[in-house]
Each structure stands twice: as C-alpha cells, then as structure tokens.
Design an enzyme around this catalytic site. Structure first.
Site, PDB file in Angstrom:
ATOM      1  N   PRO A   2       0.797  -1.219   0.000  1.00  9.34           N
ATOM      2  CA  PRO A   2       0.000   0.000   0.000  1.00  9.34           C
ATOM      3  C   PRO A   2       0.829   1.269   0.000  1.00  9.34           C
ATOM      4  CG  PRO A   2      -0.188  -1.226   2.070  1.00  9.34           C
ATOM      5  CD  PRO A   2       1.015  -1.689   1.366  1.00  9.34           C
ATOM      6  N   GLU A   3       0.546   2.125  -0.921  1.00 10.13           N
ATOM      7  CA  GLU A   3       1.039   3.500  -0.878  1.00 10.13           C
ATOM      8  C   GLU A   3      -0.139   4.381  -0.481  1.00 10.13           C
ATOM      9  OE1 GLU A   3       3.558   4.593  -4.208  1.00 10.13           O
ATOM     10  OE2 GLU A   3       3.761   2.496  -4.771  1.00 10.13           O
ATOM     11  N   HIS A  91      -1.998 -15.811   8.492  1.00 12.29           N
ATOM     12  CA  HIS A  91      -1.584 -14.411   8.346  1.00 12.29           C
ATOM     13  C   HIS A  91      -2.657 -13.415   8.774  1.00 12.29           C
ATOM     14  CE1 HIS A  91       1.819 -16.132   6.389  1.00 12.29           C
ATOM     15  NE2 HIS A  91       1.162 -16.450   5.295  1.00 12.29           N
ATOM     16  N   ARG A 109       3.842 -10.631   5.300  1.00 10.26           N
ATOM     17  CA  ARG A 109       5.263 -10.357   5.538  1.00 10.26           C
ATOM     18  C   ARG A 109       5.536  -9.745   6.902  1.00 10.26           C
ATOM     19  NH1 ARG A 109       7.928  -7.652   0.355  1.00 10.26           N
ATOM     20  NH2 ARG A 109       9.809  -8.124   1.505  1.00 10.26           N
ATOM     21  N   ARG A 151      21.656  18.945  -1.986  1.00  7.07           N
ATOM     22  CA  ARG A 151      21.665  17.507  -1.729  1.00  7.07           C
ATOM     23  C   ARG A 151      22.102  16.807  -3.001  1.00  7.07           C
ATOM     24  NH1 ARG A 151      16.970  15.018   1.781  1.00  7.07           N
ATOM     25  NH2 ARG A 151      18.608  13.452   1.864  1.00  7.07           N
TER      26      ARG A 151
END
Length: 270
Positions: A2-3, A91, A109, A151
């Site tokens: 998920p973003e 899970h 995970r 940077r």
DNA sequence: ACAGTAACCTGTTTGC
DNA sequence: TGCAAACAGGTTACTG
C-alpha cells in the site's frame, strides 16, 4: 502493497462502518509484527467508542477520546470488514471487533505495525518527523525546490523520503517522474525550478487519479468492498520494462535505485 | 548532516 | 520436477 492511495482507499472503505461504533473486543493472534503489538490494546479499546478514522501519510489513525491506535500496513498488510464469525486464515494477525462486525488485519510479511499512544498521534516519534501531505497546500514547488538544493541524492530517492513528503512509494514515484519527464536517477540539485514544479504537480495529479480509481491492484490489493483498485491500467512505466513507451515507442528500461526497481523511458525522461 | 545499505519476513516468480 | 535465487507495494537503523 500500500502506498497513499491504497491506504486512503482502505480508510474510505471502512470508516463509514466503524466511526461512532464501540469496540467490543481485540484479538491478537500474532503479536510479532515490525514491532511487538502492545498488550494494552484490549484494555485500552474494549468498550470505547471509535470517534474518527484518519490518515497521516501511510499511517491509519483510529482516534478515541483517550488515545489513538496507530496502524501501518507495511508491504503486505490489508484490512477487511467481515462478519465476526468468519474463520481466520493464515496471516490474519489481529481482529478488532465491533459487535457482529470484525475489522481483520492480515499481513503475510509482517512489516506492518499496530501501536497505541495516549498523546496526539502527530507527536508520536514515528509521525512527528513526517513531511507534508502531497495533496495539501503545504506541498508546493517552492517547498520541494528548496529541499532539493544542496543535496546529492537522486530525485527519486528525494520524493520517496517521508521526511520530504509522505505517501509517495515506489509505484507512484516512478509514475510521477514519467509524467514530469525527469529521469529517476538524476541528481536532485541539478533540476531546474520549472521542472521541479512540473514534478510537484505530477505527484499531486497521479495520487489524485489513483485515489479516484481505488488504488492500484497488482496482486491482491482490494478495496473494502472487495473490488480491486483500477489504477493498474493507468500505469505508464511501473513493471513495464521492455514494453514500448506509450508516448514515443522506445523500450521502457529498468534500473535499481536505492534497492528499489525503477522504470523509465530513456527518450521521454531527461 | 548526509548517503548508502542491511535488515525485518513470507510468498511468488524466474532460471538452471 | 526440484531447488535456489531474485524479487515484491515500506521503513528504520546502522555504517562510513
């Protein structure tokens, strides 16, 4: 998985069923997530009314009057609303019960996290260093241009840094850079203000469209209603190495930047 | 302060 | 077919 768009899609899907409802129980089957799931969740939440479900970056914030549950889906986490009688599968690590309804957290995970805080969540160690929301008025060309000076990292690494801006993960970083015509590996301090402006706009546009399409389903992300997200069909470069660029026909390349797969068109992106 | 990398963990895909 | 390696949507913590 998920973003920001997937987390926001999840929030919108489950919030109407849960806000103003009372927690009747919490069941932790597997406390071994990114950090141990705290023992106090049942004590803190049982019998208490969930006032609001908000999002900050990729964190979901379950607000009660005496504290907040901070939940992160990690790489493979998902939340679903189910009948409380639905048997748990492998899970399925945590259930938050609201009477007959169960909010079930699954995470193969186990990179996700559930934490409890009695302070305002914004002041929590993990949240207080976060940059602005990309869809907010705070995230401007001037802001990003300022941070890109002095940077030496790649522009892709810059926009994926949550201290710079939250919510931009690997898929949407690749897609935003394609839309802006910028090579992912380009040093961020060698990009003009004008092009940083294009990128700022592209990030907002890509995320907005993705939210409106219910996020991106690659393997198994699903909205709360069970439907997949439809943004996958809008992906221009992500996971398309070797395919012709939809703008110019050149083959999409794959390289690795910061340990993450990176996709771009060598002709359209400079 | 900054930049780069290893680590957390399991499942699936790819290659020999 | 079997086995090992590579890879996966995220983020922190460590190293130099």
């Amino acid at each position: 998985m998920p973003e920001l768009p997937e987390v926001e899609t999840t929030r919108r899907g489950i919030a109407p069923a849960l806000e103003q409802k009372t927690v009747t129980g919490v069941l932790v089957r597997q406390p071994g997530l990114r950090w141990p799931v705290p023992d106090c969740l049942q004590n803190e939440m049982k019998g208490k009314k969930l006032l609001r479900l908000e999002r900050r970056g990729k964190y979901l914030l379950f607000g009660f009057d005496h504290g907040s549950l901070i939940l992160h889906l990690g790489m493979s986490g998902s939340l679903r609303l189910l009948a409380a009688t639905t048997p748990a599968e492998k899970h399925d690590h945590v259930d938050i019960l609201f009477g007959e309804t169960c909010l079930r957290y699954r995470d193969p995970r186990r990179f996700g996290a559930l934490l409890w805080t009695t302070d305002s969540p914004e002041s929590h160690k993990l949240l207080k260093q976060l940059g602005p929301e990309p869809l907010s008025a705070e995230f401007t060309t001037d802001y990003l241009y300022g941070l890109s000076r002095n940077r030496r990292i790649s522009i892709k690494s810059l926009i994926m840094d949550s201290k710079v801006v939250v919510g931009v993960g690997n898929i949407y970083a690749n897609e935003s850079l394609f839309m802006a015509g910028i090579r992912p590996a380009r040093r961020c301090d060698r990009i003009s203000r004008e092009r940083i402006g294009r990128l700022t706009g592209a990030i907002k546009q890509v995320l907005e469209v993705a939210i409106n399409q219910g996020g991106t389903t690659l393997q198994d992300f699903h909205q709360a209603d069970g439907n997949p997200g439809y943004f996958a069909q809008s992906l221009r470069v992500y996971d398309r190495q070797g395919e012709p660029c939809q703008q110019c026909g050149a083959p999409i390349l794959r390289v690795v930047i910061g340990q993450r797969s990176t996709f771009f068109c060598p002709h359209c992106q400079r």
